[in-house]
Design a protein around this motif. Structure first.
Motif, PDB file in Angstrom:
ATOM      1  N   ILE A   1       0.862  -1.176   0.000  1.00 21.41           N
ATOM      2  CA  ILE A   1       0.000   0.000   0.000  1.00 21.41           C
ATOM      3  C   ILE A   1       0.900   1.228   0.000  1.00 21.41           C
ATOM      4  O   ILE A   1       2.087   1.163   0.368  1.00 21.41           O
ATOM      5  N   ILE A   2       0.332   2.342  -0.426  1.00 24.26           N
ATOM      6  CA  ILE A   2       1.035   3.624  -0.442  1.00 24.26           C
ATOM      7  C   ILE A   2       0.293   4.576   0.475  1.00 24.26           C
ATOM      8  O   ILE A   2      -0.934   4.716   0.369  1.00 24.26           O
ATOM      9  N   VAL A   3       1.013   5.228   1.375  1.00 17.55           N
ATOM     10  CA  VAL A   3       0.401   6.191   2.292  1.00 17.55           C
ATOM     11  C   VAL A   3       1.145   7.506   2.164  1.00 17.55           C
ATOM     12  O   VAL A   3       2.328   7.611   2.530  1.00 17.55           O
ATOM     13  N   ASP A   4       0.480   8.513   1.622  1.00 19.23           N
ATOM     14  CA  ASP A   4       1.107   9.817   1.399  1.00 19.23           C
ATOM     15  C   ASP A   4       0.000  10.846   1.240  1.00 19.23           C
ATOM     16  O   ASP A   4      -0.968  10.605   0.500  1.00 19.23           O
TER      17      ASP A   4
ATOM     18  N   VAL B   1      -0.779  -6.896   4.331  1.00 20.96           N
ATOM     19  CA  VAL B   1       0.024  -6.614   3.143  1.00 20.96           C
ATOM     20  C   VAL B   1       1.480  -6.910   3.491  1.00 20.96           C
ATOM     21  O   VAL B   1       1.844  -7.057   4.665  1.00 20.96           O
ATOM     22  N   ASP B   2       2.305  -6.981   2.461  1.00 23.39           N
ATOM     23  CA  ASP B   2       3.711  -7.292   2.686  1.00 23.39           C
ATOM     24  C   ASP B   2       4.554  -6.051   2.930  1.00 23.39           C
ATOM     25  O   ASP B   2       5.571  -6.107   3.633  1.00 23.39           O
ATOM     26  N   LEU B   3       4.125  -4.907   2.368  1.00 23.58           N
ATOM     27  CA  LEU B   3       5.010  -3.744   2.316  1.00 23.58           C
ATOM     28  C   LEU B   3       4.194  -2.459   2.296  1.00 23.58           C
ATOM     29  O   LEU B   3       3.129  -2.397   1.674  1.00 23.58           O
ATOM     30  N   ILE B   4       4.706  -1.431   2.999  1.00 23.88           N
ATOM     31  CA  ILE B   4       4.105  -0.092   2.956  1.00 23.88           C
ATOM     32  C   ILE B   4       5.142   0.889   2.418  1.00 23.88           C
ATOM     33  O   ILE B   4       6.284   0.925   2.894  1.00 23.88           O
ATOM     34  N   PHE B   5       4.735   1.693   1.430  1.00 26.13           N
ATOM     35  CA  PHE B   5       5.499   2.886   1.056  1.00 26.13           C
ATOM     36  C   PHE B   5       4.872   4.031   1.839  1.00 26.13           C
ATOM     37  O   PHE B   5       3.711   4.383   1.613  1.00 26.13           O
ATOM     38  N   LEU B   6       5.643   4.607   2.746  1.00 28.21           N
ATOM     39  CA  LEU B   6       5.057   5.487   3.761  1.00 28.21           C
ATOM     40  C   LEU B   6       5.747   6.847   3.803  1.00 28.21           C
ATOM     41  O   LEU B   6       6.971   6.933   3.998  1.00 28.21           O
ATOM     42  N   ASP B   7       4.957   7.891   3.608  1.00 24.81           N
ATOM     43  CA  ASP B   7       5.463   9.255   3.747  1.00 24.81           C
ATOM     44  C   ASP B   7       5.729   9.543   5.221  1.00 24.81           C
ATOM     45  O   ASP B   7       5.076   8.985   6.110  1.00 24.81           O
ATOM     46  N   VAL B   8       6.679  10.424   5.493  1.00 28.16           N
ATOM     47  CA  VAL B   8       7.011  10.752   6.884  1.00 28.16           C
ATOM     48  C   VAL B   8       6.150  11.892   7.394  1.00 28.16           C
ATOM     49  O   VAL B   8       5.486  11.778   8.429  1.00 28.16           O
ATOM     50  N   GLU B   9       6.124  13.010   6.676  1.00 31.12           N
ATOM     51  CA  GLU B   9       5.404  14.199   7.142  1.00 31.12           C
ATOM     52  C   GLU B   9       3.987  14.211   6.577  1.00 31.12           C
ATOM     53  O   GLU B   9       3.784  14.401   5.380  1.00 31.12           O
TER      54      GLU B   9
ATOM     55  N   LEU C   1      10.221   4.001   3.848  1.00 31.89           N
ATOM     56  CA  LEU C   1       9.808   5.380   4.073  1.00 31.89           C
ATOM     57  C   LEU C   1      10.204   6.239   2.875  1.00 31.89           C
ATOM     58  O   LEU C   1      11.245   6.026   2.244  1.00 31.89           O
ATOM     59  N   VAL C   2       9.355   7.218   2.584  1.00 33.37           N
ATOM     60  CA  VAL C   2       9.578   8.120   1.455  1.00 33.37           C
ATOM     61  C   VAL C   2       9.413   9.546   1.971  1.00 33.37           C
ATOM     62  O   VAL C   2       8.402   9.872   2.594  1.00 33.37           O
ATOM     63  N   SER C   3      10.405  10.393   1.728  1.00 34.93           N
ATOM     64  CA  SER C   3      10.343  11.756   2.253  1.00 34.93           C
ATOM     65  C   SER C   3      11.142  12.698   1.359  1.00 34.93           C
ATOM     66  O   SER C   3      12.057  12.271   0.644  1.00 34.93           O
TER      67      SER C   3
END
Length: 232
Positions: A6-9, A49-57, A78-80
């Motif tokens: 999943i992507i969280v941003d 899910v296996d993996l999260i692409f996750l924004d920090v702020e 983490l993606v920032s």
């Protein structure tokens, strides 16, 4: 192997950038994307899910706060847009830290790290029998009393099982061993460490001490560790 993510941003453009990168990555599939981190937490409470692409702020809940709220977090990249969160991020045992906007080559490298952690090899080097495990050493199976185990440590495709007398190395996975060790006696404190609770001599900052060995405590595991201890 197939990886669900999943992507969280909170930024829709950043989500679309990551979606396009996922589309160029074999065996990687986006289950859902979320601009609202609270909605992502609710989804993770109902789905695996296996993996999260996750924004920090993010407003309302930062990426690190989201991680801290999960009892059984998936792997996280983490993606920032900022570098300064990288050190704190790795205290949460994340797979990787990507700066926005990530290039395809850097993205693939991060996904490769996640794939390595998700290898689905069946363990062949450890068998459990009640209060004992049998560890394959050379051509023999060596009997080890689980009451003697101090900690278990990840070593790539192997694990090291530490006792006061000897270190045993077996072809297995941390996930497999964690599932079979008694949960009232053993606790995962880091993606790379499982400790026997009654062997802990002290807790210092983000470390536990067992026979002078400093073992890191990951941010996502700290609350469970503290809840497992008896305090005066």
């Amino acid at each position: 192997m197939s990886i669900d993510c999943i992507i969280v941003d909170d930024d829709r453009f950043s989500i679309e950038v990551l979606r396009k990168l996922v589309e160029q990555t074999p065996d990687l599939t986006v289950r859902e994307s979320f601009e609202d981190p609270v909605a992502a937490v609710a989804f993770l409470g109902r789905n695996k899910v296996d993996l999260i692409f996750l924004d920090v702020e993010m407003p309302g809940m930062t990426g690190l706060e989201l991680l801290n709220s999960l009892q059984e977090p998936p792997l996280v990249i983490l993606v920032s847009s900022k570098k300064e969160y990288a050190l704190e991020a790795f205290e949460f045992d994340v797979v990787d830290y990507l700066l926005k906007p990530p290039t395809l080559s850097r993205f693939l490298k991060a996904v490769g790290k996640a794939t390595d952690r998700l290898k689905e090899e069946e363990p062949t080097g450890v068998e459990f029998r009640g209060n004992f495990i049998f560890v394959k050493s050379d051509s023999a199976l060596v009997k080890v009393d689980i009451r003697d185990i101090l900690w278990v440590e990840a070593l790539a495709d192997y694990v090291a099982i530490l006792t006061p007398a000897k270190k045993y190395v077996a072809h297995s996975t941390m996930k497999s061993i964690e599932a079979k060790l008694p949960s009232k006696q053993f606790l995962r404190v880091h993606r790379s460490y499982i400790v026997r609770i009654d062997k802990i001599d002290a807790i210092e900052d983000n470390m536990v001490v067992i026979q002078k060995k400093l073992i890191p405590v990951g941010g996502t595991f700290r609350e469970r560790l503290m809840n497992s201890l008896d305090f005066l």
